[in-house]
Design a protein around this motif. Sequence first.
Motif, PDB file in Angstrom:
ATOM      1  N   PRO A  91     101.581   8.391  38.982  1.00  0.00           N
ATOM      2  CA  PRO A  91     101.503   7.640  37.714  1.00  0.00           C
ATOM      3  C   PRO A  91     100.654   6.380  37.861  1.00  0.00           C
ATOM      4  N   CYS A  92      99.824   6.145  36.864  1.00  0.00           N
ATOM      5  CA  CYS A  92      98.928   4.980  36.888  1.00  0.00           C
ATOM      6  C   CYS A  92      99.678   3.735  36.417  1.00  0.00           C
ATOM      7  N   SER A  93      99.260   2.613  36.935  1.00  0.00           N
ATOM      8  CA  SER A  93      99.838   1.352  36.498  1.00  0.00           C
ATOM      9  C   SER A  93      99.200   0.922  35.177  1.00  0.00           C
ATOM     10  N   ALA A  94      99.778  -0.104  34.581  1.00  0.00           N
ATOM     11  CA  ALA A  94      99.263  -0.578  33.294  1.00  0.00           C
ATOM     12  C   ALA A  94      97.851  -1.142  33.441  1.00  0.00           C
ATOM     13  N   GLU A 138      95.546  -0.171  35.644  1.00  0.00           N
ATOM     14  CA  GLU A 138      94.603   0.926  35.793  1.00  0.00           C
ATOM     15  C   GLU A 138      94.372   1.642  34.465  1.00  0.00           C
ATOM     16  N   ARG A 139      95.435   1.797  33.668  1.00  0.00           N
ATOM     17  CA  ARG A 139      95.257   2.430  32.364  1.00  0.00           C
ATOM     18  C   ARG A 139      94.324   1.610  31.456  1.00  0.00           C
ATOM     19  N   LYS A 140      94.432   0.283  31.535  1.00  0.00           N
ATOM     20  CA  LYS A 140      93.540  -0.553  30.744  1.00  0.00           C
ATOM     21  C   LYS A 140      92.104  -0.410  31.210  1.00  0.00           C
ATOM     22  N   ARG A 141      91.913  -0.314  32.537  1.00  0.00           N
ATOM     23  CA  ARG A 141      90.548  -0.151  33.043  1.00  0.00           C
ATOM     24  C   ARG A 141      89.961   1.195  32.652  1.00  0.00           C
ATOM     25  N   GLN A 142      90.793   2.248  32.605  1.00  0.00           N
ATOM     26  CA  GLN A 142      90.296   3.549  32.183  1.00  0.00           C
ATOM     27  C   GLN A 142      89.901   3.559  30.712  1.00  0.00           C
ATOM     28  N   LYS A 143      90.606   2.750  29.899  1.00  0.00           N
ATOM     29  CA  LYS A 143      90.295   2.714  28.477  1.00  0.00           C
ATOM     30  C   LYS A 143      89.019   1.931  28.173  1.00  0.00           C
ATOM     31  N   GLU A 188      86.186   4.314  27.429  1.00  0.00           N
ATOM     32  CA  GLU A 188      86.308   5.136  26.240  1.00  0.00           C
ATOM     33  C   GLU A 188      85.678   4.454  25.030  1.00  0.00           C
TER      34      GLU A 188
END
Length: 466
Positions: free
Chosen positions: A73-76, A78-83, A86
């Motif tokens: 599971p990704c941390s918060a 990392e999820r922000k960096r992935q977005k 997009e």
Amino acid sequence: MPEIKKKKHVSKKNKKDWRKHCDIRDVEEFLEDQRLEERLGRFDSKPDEELFVIDTQGGDEIQEVKTITTVKPCSAKERKRQKLAETPKCFEVLLPTSKVKDPNAKRNHVNPSGTKPTALSKITEIKRLKKGVYEKKVEVARKNRKIALDKKRRAKQNSNTFDVDLWGKDTPEAKGIPQTLCDEFIPPEAQLHNVLPDRRLRPKPAPPKTVVSRAAVEAPHPGISYNPSFKEHQELLQDVVQHEQKLMKREAHLHRVTTGMFSKVTQQERENQWREEMSTGLPQPHNPANDPEPESDGEYKAINPPVQNKKKDHKARRKQKERLAEKERLKRLKVEKKKITDLYKLRQLQSSIYNVHKRQAEEREKRAAKRAVEETTALPALNAHKTPKKEPEFVDPQQLTGDLRQINTKVNLLRDRYESLQRRGALAAAKLMMKKKKRVKSYFKSGHKVTDQDVDRFLKRSAGKK
């Protein structure tokens, strides 16, 4: 046997008739399918995993084949960096949904405005770098972040402390609010409104910016002594004259910009002006005195005689051109002479500009020094009223006696000390409020007991008041 309808022949000469009498539904369906394939892609180009699903359970439920992988599971963060990579939702509407390729493959790419730096923007960027604008911004942002963190940490520490005394002096009863009004349904404005006057909280004046140290009793001018010298008395007289001249000048200015702006006319002039304004445009009565005198000869002459169009000959036109050319030549010669004289005046202009700048710098320094002295010796602003200025005192030469026993006091000692406290900043300046006395109208009430002496006494009293 079914009846065969005869085929109806219609004219297909125009495009409108062709569309009306031709069936083109199969062509439209084919073009619609082709556009759908262009948007979603052709089925023969897609892999089998996208088109088919393997049914492992049977029945109505369908389960997709999933590869068994351990996904961490990704941390918060990392999820922000992935977005970040997009496309935002607000820009998805602008993206093309069709997969049709651009027919013009060699289209020139145009950068949006503001992406390519211009010559002026490069110069301003270099100036900002030299001035250190960006470094200052980074430093200010770092300070702001530090202040915000300290504030957050302090708020967290305060939230964890439980040192509030519920039965201490912070309760409404201790502040003077009646116990009957200490209710959660009564707003604090209503509670404070019912506080007793001796317990009511009064706003304090703002603290003074500077501590003013002034003498309690100012030394008076030696010219107001009971036996002054001639020189000191004349100096005080000049000060009083200048003060009175300022007051007279200010009064004359106020009169000039208020009453003096309006002209005064008499009643007769005002009536004549009104009659003249109201009679404009109306037929005037015939006055034989205003009729023009008849001319001596009986020849008829028009009011506007005919104008003759007299043409200029070649000589007149040549002379006119020569005059214009000479005027232009003299004008250019004057401009050239002015250029030469300006060259000789450069040194004089430079010296005058230098003197002006020097004088302005000296005046600027004087104003700054005066402002600094005023700031250090300024009175504290205790309220909105200004401190009253001390009026100069003067004794008339005829009242100078030279003896202390015959001096007439003109100054109220209590008022002088009160104004002195205001000028030293110890008391707030007050505005003198004079109450108007009501004018009581007196009248004589007649009666059967009134005598002539009472009437005479009342008339004398009313005449004395007037």
